[in-house]
Every structure is written in structure tokens, then in C-alpha cells.
Design a protein around this motif. Structure first.
Motif, short mmCIF file in Angstrom:
data_model
loop_
_atom_site.label_atom_id
_atom_site.label_comp_id
_atom_site.label_asym_id
_atom_site.label_seq_id
_atom_site.Cartn_x
_atom_site.Cartn_y
_atom_site.Cartn_z
N CYS A 153 22.64 24.87 56.08
CA CYS A 153 23.09 26.21 56.12
C CYS A 153 21.47 27.19 55.92
O CYS A 153 20.59 26.05 55.31
CB CYS A 153 23.41 26.13 54.57
SG CYS A 153 23.17 27.50 53.89
N GLU A 154 21.57 27.85 56.55
CA GLU A 154 20.61 28.73 56.63
C GLU A 154 19.60 29.64 55.89
O GLU A 154 18.10 29.77 55.72
CB GLU A 154 20.74 29.51 58.43
CG GLU A 154 19.10 30.50 58.60
CD GLU A 154 18.77 30.95 59.87
OE1 GLU A 154 18.70 31.36 60.52
OE2 GLU A 154 21.00 31.55 60.20
N HIS A 155 20.01 29.10 54.53
CA HIS A 155 19.86 29.78 53.61
C HIS A 155 18.70 28.85 53.06
O HIS A 155 17.74 29.88 52.20
CB HIS A 155 20.81 29.99 52.25
CG HIS A 155 21.67 31.11 52.21
ND1 HIS A 155 22.55 31.23 51.44
CD2 HIS A 155 21.62 31.97 53.30
CE1 HIS A 155 23.45 32.34 52.03
NE2 HIS A 155 23.23 33.09 53.06
N GLU A 170 18.12 23.22 57.51
CA GLU A 170 18.21 24.53 57.71
C GLU A 170 18.25 25.21 58.88
O GLU A 170 17.72 26.47 58.94
CB GLU A 170 17.54 25.14 56.41
CG GLU A 170 15.93 24.32 56.18
CD GLU A 170 15.22 24.51 54.96
OE1 GLU A 170 14.77 25.78 54.98
OE2 GLU A 170 14.80 24.23 54.41
N THR A 230 28.41 24.38 51.86
CA THR A 230 27.59 25.13 52.36
C THR A 230 27.90 26.87 52.48
O THR A 230 29.18 26.60 52.48
CB THR A 230 27.09 24.50 53.92
OG1 THR A 230 28.61 24.40 54.71
CG2 THR A 230 26.07 23.84 54.17
N ASP A 231 26.96 27.37 52.88
CA ASP A 231 27.73 28.99 51.92
C ASP A 231 28.44 28.66 53.84
O ASP A 231 27.46 29.20 54.84
CB ASP A 231 26.19 29.73 52.51
CG ASP A 231 27.38 30.97 51.36
OD1 ASP A 231 27.73 31.56 52.32
OD2 ASP A 231 26.24 31.28 50.31
N GLN A 261 26.39 32.37 55.54
CA GLN A 261 25.18 31.84 56.06
C GLN A 261 24.76 33.69 57.05
O GLN A 261 26.03 33.73 57.85
CB GLN A 261 24.83 30.21 56.16
CG GLN A 261 25.60 29.79 57.78
CD GLN A 261 24.66 29.18 57.41
OE1 GLN A 261 23.98 28.52 57.79
NE2 GLN A 261 26.44 27.87 56.90
N THR A 300 28.82 32.11 47.65
CA THR A 300 28.55 32.16 48.27
C THR A 300 27.54 33.48 47.50
O THR A 300 27.49 33.79 46.71
CB THR A 300 29.24 33.24 49.25
OG1 THR A 300 28.03 33.92 50.15
CG2 THR A 300 29.56 34.74 48.40
N SER A 309 25.70 35.42 49.86
CA SER A 309 25.66 36.31 50.91
C SER A 309 26.30 37.56 50.68
O SER A 309 26.90 37.67 50.07
CB SER A 309 25.98 35.76 52.08
OG SER A 309 25.57 36.57 53.25
N GLU A 368 15.94 30.53 47.67
CA GLU A 368 16.39 30.45 48.24
C GLU A 368 15.74 31.60 49.80
O GLU A 368 16.78 32.72 49.66
CB GLU A 368 17.80 31.55 48.18
CG GLU A 368 18.49 30.60 46.66
CD GLU A 368 18.80 31.68 45.91
OE1 GLU A 368 19.45 31.18 44.49
OE2 GLU A 368 18.79 32.73 45.71
N ARG A 424 16.29 32.51 52.30
CA ARG A 424 17.05 33.54 53.75
C ARG A 424 18.57 33.62 52.64
O ARG A 424 19.54 34.18 53.48
CB ARG A 424 17.23 32.96 55.45
CG ARG A 424 16.45 32.58 55.55
CD ARG A 424 16.29 32.30 57.16
NE ARG A 424 15.26 31.67 57.36
CZ ARG A 424 14.76 31.37 58.81
NH1 ARG A 424 15.35 32.01 59.78
NH2 ARG A 424 13.83 32.33 59.56
N ALA A 425 18.69 33.50 51.96
CA ALA A 425 19.42 34.26 51.45
C ALA A 425 19.41 36.15 51.06
O ALA A 425 18.24 36.38 51.10
CB ALA A 425 19.85 33.51 49.88
#
Length: 365
Positions: free
Chosen positions: A77-79, A102, A135-136, A139, A166, A168, A205, A207-208
Motif C-alpha cells: 500500500c502506497e499510503h 509501500e 490494504t487500501d 490507494q 478506506t 482515500s 499516513e 500518501r493518504a
């Protein structure tokens, strides 16, 4: 390594401080300053690979979770939430639960197709499917790959119930699907909200979506008729637990009608990654935070026992629980959540199967 040394190695837009080896790796590596390392580490690019799984619905047997089926459109997850309990799953791929989790992501492009096949089986019986529990699903890479969008299109077509969690605001993109599904009793969305302080949120977080954007997404979904909840998870002692009342107040004002929380849990590799993060961003209170964490989990960094792992135990955990319940009641977020409907499920014709030849037919051929 002291906090200032760790802090100098943090990477902008990333949560984990290091790329610690996973628990299955035969060797480990430790970073140290040899005098040649630049003061500011180079940014890491996100790498994407294809997951070729042949099934998409996972069965969940945990007795303290309110669902039995889940789907994860992405691995990693990139968050970049450093406390994410899903980080250890990257060790199964031979990757680090740290920065690899990530930055090295896998996408399941066939997930909508696999879901359609699963729901079309004659013996399939519907139960709510939870998405976003690991995972989101929204994302940043969802913007390009649109796997979650494809899954929702299938679920909407079949009148199949779904719950989503989420961080996002991208979830509002799918309001054209989630609104009608929500009005039919088929969808419910929970926005994870950990702080109203954008600076703290960025540390937790990277990148959220910002807190304001998540509240905006709540309003969009609620206005469209999709039931919205708020998930204040995780609550971290001495970091964000003081915001419980403010978080629930803001969520209720944005259309949320339910609320939940989970205290910080640190399974497997997450523990060391979190301690590194604490020393980098909160060196003045790192020891105090970990002392409270151990108090919540029976003297350990993490207690995996069902019934205890999500809410903790002891004086500090009880205090968090009482404050949360009181704030939820004050804002009407403690009402029973109406179960999603399964009686509307409309399976199409079963996937055609090539007819089998008889024994004599096979001999003739």
C-alpha cells in the motif's frame, strides 16, 4: 542509532524509515553512515507488478471480525502508514515489510473477472464482502488501474452486498455506484480518520488523503444515500488518542452515522518499524508511547489473542473505550448498524461449460 540519525534518513512521502528484511530472509542488512551517504536520501519510485492469482475472494475465520469474506485488489500500500498490520504479509513475497511494502506493489487486474466467475457459480451463496480490510483499495495506483471500480461494477450488477474501509477521498469517484447500492441496502463505507491535524496525518499516513478531503468524501457519499461510518484506527497512546472526541464530532457533522476504533497493534515486523518511526518523528515521547502500548497489551508489545488484540485491556485501554463510547453516544454514532441485504442477490446464468463427451464419443474421436 539515535533519533537524529534515524530522522536524517526519512524519505519524503514514505512512512517506514528503513527496509528491514522480512522474517523469512536468510540474511539481514543494517544501514550505517560511512560518510559517503548524502544527507537527504534519494526518493524511492513506486514499482508495480502483476498478481496472477486464480481466485479473488478470501475466507476470514477471525471471531473478532464482523465479516467472513474479503477481497484485496492490491498487495502492499502506497499510503505508507508505518503502523499497518498488513506489512508483514510482504515477507511472504520475499520483500521487506518496510519501504518495500509501500513502494513494491502488486495489482490484480483480473480481480473483477474472477469475482464475476465466483458469483456466477450455481452453489454460491451471498454474504457481505469486505474490501479494504488489509490494504487500501483506493490507494493512489487505483487511479490508473481501476481494479476497485471494476469490482464495484460487478457487485452492483449482481446486487451483492459490500463494505469498504478506506483513507482515500478517491472513494467519492464511485459515488454513482455506491449511492444507488447504499440506498438499496447493499453498500456501506467507513472512512478511516486518525487525526484532524494535517501535519500529524502526513507523518502517520504520508500518501493518504488529508483529513479535510476524507470528511469531504463522507459528505459526498452521505448525500448520495450511501451509509457512512468513521473508523478511528489506530488510536496511538500519546500521539492521536487525545483527538477521539474531535474526530467523532467532525465525522458526525460530515454525515457519518456509525463509528468504530482499534488501538495500535504491532505484530511481527511492524514493532521495529514503528519504534524507528517514533524515534524519527517523536523522539521526546517514544519511550512513553511504547510504555503505554505495553500497558494496553498486557505488558507485551502486542497481544494477538482474539478478543484483546483490537481493543486491548487494562486501565489505559478502558479509558480509551469509555471516552470513545461517550463521544459516540453524544453524536449519535452508537446506534446499531443495519445489516446489509443479501436477498436482492441476482445471479446471472451460470458460466457455460463445454459439454463432456461420452465414453463412446471419445472412442469415436
Amino acid at each position: 542509532m539515535n533519533g537524529s540519525e534515524i530522522g536524517s534518513r526519512t524519505r519524503r512521502g514514505r512512512g517506514a524509515v528503513s527496509n528491514r528484511a522480512g522474517r523469512f530472509e536468510p540474511t539481514t542488512r543494517e544501514a550505517f553512515d560511512d560518510g559517503w551517504t548524502p544527507d537527504v536520501p534519494l526518493p524511492l519510485k513506486t514499482e508495480i507488478s502483476i498478481d496472477r492469482s486464480r481466485s479473488v475472494i478470501s475466507r476470514v475465520a477471525s471471531p473478532d471480525l464482523p465479516f467472513t469474506r474479503s477481497i484485496n485488489p492490491y498487495r502492499g500500500c502506497e499510503h505508507g502508514c508505518v503502523y499497518c498490520f498488513a506489512r508483514p504479509t510482504h515477507a511472504y513475497l520475499g520483500l521487506s515489510p518496510g519501504l518495500d511494502f509501500e513502494t513494491k506493489l502488486t495489482v490484480k487486474p483480473r480481480a473483477p473477472e474472477l469475482l464475476r466467475r465466483a458469483l456466477s457459480r450455481p452453489r454460491y451463496r451471498p454474504e457481505p464482502i469486505a474490501i479494504g480490510t488489509n490494504t487500501d483499495p483506493y490507494q493512489p495506483i487505483e487511479k490508473t488501474h481501476r481494479v476497485m471500480r471494476g469490482l464495484l461494477e460487478v457487485l452492483s450488477e449482481f446486487n451483492h452486498p459490500v463494505t469498504i474501509v478506506t483513507k482515500s477521498a478517491m472513494v467519492a469517484r464511485d459515488v454513482d455506484l455506491l449511492g444507488p447500492m447504499g440506498r438499496r441496502g447493499l453498500a456501506r463505507v467507513s472512512l478511516s480518520l486518525t487525526s484532524l491535524d494535517a501535519g500529524l496525518s502526513r507523518k502517520m499516513e504520508p500518501r493518504a488523503a488529508t483529513p479535510d478531503r476524507r470528511l469531504w468524501a463522507m459528505r459526498q457519499l452521505a448525500a448520495a444515500g450511501c451509509p457512512v461510518g468513521v473508523m478511528t484506527a489506530p488510536l496511538i497512546p500519546a500521539i492521536n488518542d487525545q483527538q477521539i472526541e474531535a474526530l467523532l464530532r467532525a465525522a458526525a457533522a460530515s454525515g457519518a452515522t456509525s463509528a468504530g476504533y482499534v488501538v495500535l497493534r504491532l505484530p511481527l515486523e511492524v514493532r521495529d518499524l514503528f519504534v524507528e518511526w517514533l524515534e524519527a518523528h517523536f523522539p521526546d515521547r517514544a519511550a512513553r508511547v511504547m510504555r503505554y502500548v505495553r500497558e494496553i497489551h498486557g505488558g507485551r508489545d502486542y497481544d494477538p489473542e482474539w478478543g484483546k488484540r483490537l481493543k486491548g485491556e487494562g486501565v489505559y485501554a478502558d479509558l480509551i473505550g469509555r471516552r470513545f463510547r461517550r463521544a459516540a453516544a453524544a453524536h449519535g454514532l452508537d446506534r446499531p448498524v443495519k445489516p446489509l441485504r443479501t436477498d436482492l442477490f441476482t445471479p446471472p446464468a451460470a458460466i457455460p461449460v463445454a459439454p463432456q463427451l461420452s465414453f463412446l464419443d471419445r472412442l469415436d474421436s
